[in-house]
Motif scaffolding. Structure first.
Motif, short mmCIF file in Angstrom:
data_model
loop_
_atom_site.label_atom_id
_atom_site.label_comp_id
_atom_site.label_asym_id
_atom_site.label_seq_id
_atom_site.Cartn_x
_atom_site.Cartn_y
_atom_site.Cartn_z
N ASP A 1 0.73 -1.31 -0.10
CA ASP A 1 0.03 0.08 -0.09
C ASP A 1 0.87 1.23 -0.02
OD1 ASP A 1 -2.07 1.80 0.33
OD2 ASP A 1 -2.23 1.65 2.51
N PRO A 2 0.77 1.95 -1.15
CA PRO A 2 1.56 3.42 -0.91
C PRO A 2 1.49 4.42 0.05
CG PRO A 2 0.64 2.82 -3.13
CD PRO A 2 0.07 1.94 -2.24
N VAL A 3 0.31 4.43 0.45
CA VAL A 3 0.05 5.51 1.62
C VAL A 3 0.56 4.93 2.86
CG1 VAL A 3 -1.83 6.53 3.11
CG2 VAL A 3 -2.34 6.09 0.51
N THR A 4 0.52 3.47 3.21
CA THR A 4 1.27 3.02 4.39
C THR A 4 2.86 3.39 4.17
OG1 THR A 4 -0.81 1.44 4.80
CG2 THR A 4 1.49 1.02 5.99
N ARG A 5 3.26 2.98 3.24
CA ARG A 5 4.73 3.17 2.98
C ARG A 5 5.02 4.50 3.07
NH1 ARG A 5 5.86 0.42 -2.76
NH2 ARG A 5 8.05 0.66 -1.95
N ILE A 6 4.33 5.41 2.63
CA ILE A 6 4.69 6.92 2.49
C ILE A 6 4.52 7.52 3.97
CG2 ILE A 6 3.87 9.30 2.08
CD1 ILE A 6 3.22 7.97 -0.69
N ALA A 7 3.57 7.04 4.69
CA ALA A 7 3.48 7.51 6.28
C ALA A 7 4.61 6.63 7.05
CB ALA A 7 2.07 6.85 6.88
N ARG A 8 4.90 5.79 6.81
CA ARG A 8 6.02 4.97 7.58
C ARG A 8 7.36 5.54 7.41
NH1 ARG A 8 4.39 0.90 10.41
NH2 ARG A 8 2.76 -0.52 9.88
N ALA A 9 7.54 6.06 6.10
CA ALA A 9 8.75 6.56 5.60
C ALA A 9 8.83 8.09 6.19
CB ALA A 9 8.94 6.70 4.18
N ALA A 10 7.61 8.63 6.56
CA ALA A 10 7.69 9.93 7.11
C ALA A 10 7.84 9.68 8.79
CB ALA A 10 6.43 10.50 6.79
N SER A 11 8.30 8.65 9.32
CA SER A 11 8.27 8.28 10.56
C SER A 11 7.18 8.59 11.57
CB SER A 11 9.63 9.23 11.30
OG SER A 11 10.79 8.90 10.44
N LEU A 12 5.91 8.37 10.92
CA LEU A 12 4.66 8.40 11.97
C LEU A 12 4.24 7.16 12.64
CD1 LEU A 12 2.55 10.27 9.23
CD2 LEU A 12 4.11 11.36 10.78
N HIS A 13 3.59 7.27 13.77
CA HIS A 13 3.01 6.00 14.24
C HIS A 13 1.90 5.79 13.55
CE1 HIS A 13 1.48 3.71 17.20
NE2 HIS A 13 0.63 4.46 17.67
N VAL A 14 2.14 4.62 12.71
CA VAL A 14 1.32 4.27 12.03
C VAL A 14 0.35 2.93 12.38
CG1 VAL A 14 0.70 3.02 9.57
CG2 VAL A 14 2.33 4.98 9.81
#
Length: 204
Positions: A116-129
């Motif tokens: 999932d691109p959104v999940t990958r982007i959010a994780r790469a942004a160092s967010l608590h996903v």
């Protein structure tokens, strides 16, 4: 392997010999007044923020990640998302303890895109996903659907797969009609989460 087969070009404008050029980086940068509050046609009942319009380099980069496997563009998109989160924190809209729930995607689409691109982007942004939502089977791709059809398409077809409590931000790449955001917020709130905002990379 891709570099051996395809010429190296900017994912935002096609400029040769670079993956992401300075001009596209400037276009994606979060300005002091961003993210903007937007009003999708279907109101999810919480503030909806977008980092910019779904156009230009932003649109091409999102499409390149989703449809053409340009994982090298996750980093610049994640950087913009992180800047947007920091801005919302500085405005007092959210706090540092908030969890970020990616909007659900279809399993078939996620497999085709290598995750999932959104999940990958959010994780790469160092967010608590927290991957709490999933689309049920038979949910169609929303591209080309009317507002009513989009609403029908997701109605009761988003389910909670992981409990999440406390303050939550729903994060997505693009918001168009707001149908997915509205149903996602409803499901999260029904199961005890407090959705404080929706944050997207772009609005159409």
């Amino acid at each position: 392997m891709l570099d051996l087969v395809l010429p190296l070009e900017c994912g935002g404008c096609g400029c040769p010999a670079t993956r992401w050029c300075r001009q596209c980086a400037r276009e994606l940068a979060v300005r002091p007044d961003q993210p903007h509050l937007v009003n999708p046609r279907l109101d999810p009942g919480v503030p909806v923020f977008a980092l910019g319009r779904y156009a230009g380099s932003r649109r091409r980069a999102i499409l390149a990640v989703k449809e053409h496997g340009r994982s090298d563009l996750i980093a610049p998109l994640a950087g913009a998302l992180r800047e947007g989160v920091v801005r919302l924190e500085s405005w007092g809209v959210i706090d540092s303890s908030v969890a970020f729930v990616p909007a659900p995607t279809r399993r078939f689409a996620a497999r085709r895109r290598g995750g999932d691109p959104v999940t990958r982007i959010a994780r790469a942004a160092s967010l608590h996903v927290v991957e709490a939502l999933r689309s049920r089977a038979l949910t169609r791709d929303s591209v080309g659907l009317s507002v009513l059809d989009r609403q029908r398409n997701v109605a009761n077809r988003i389910r909670l797969v992981r409990p999440v409590r406390g303050d939550v931000v729903l994060v997505d790449d693009i918001i168009t009609t707001g149908a997915t955001a509205t149903e996602s917020v409803r499901v999260l709130q029904t199961h005890g989460a407090r959705v404080v905002a929706v944050l997207t990379l772009a609005h159409a």
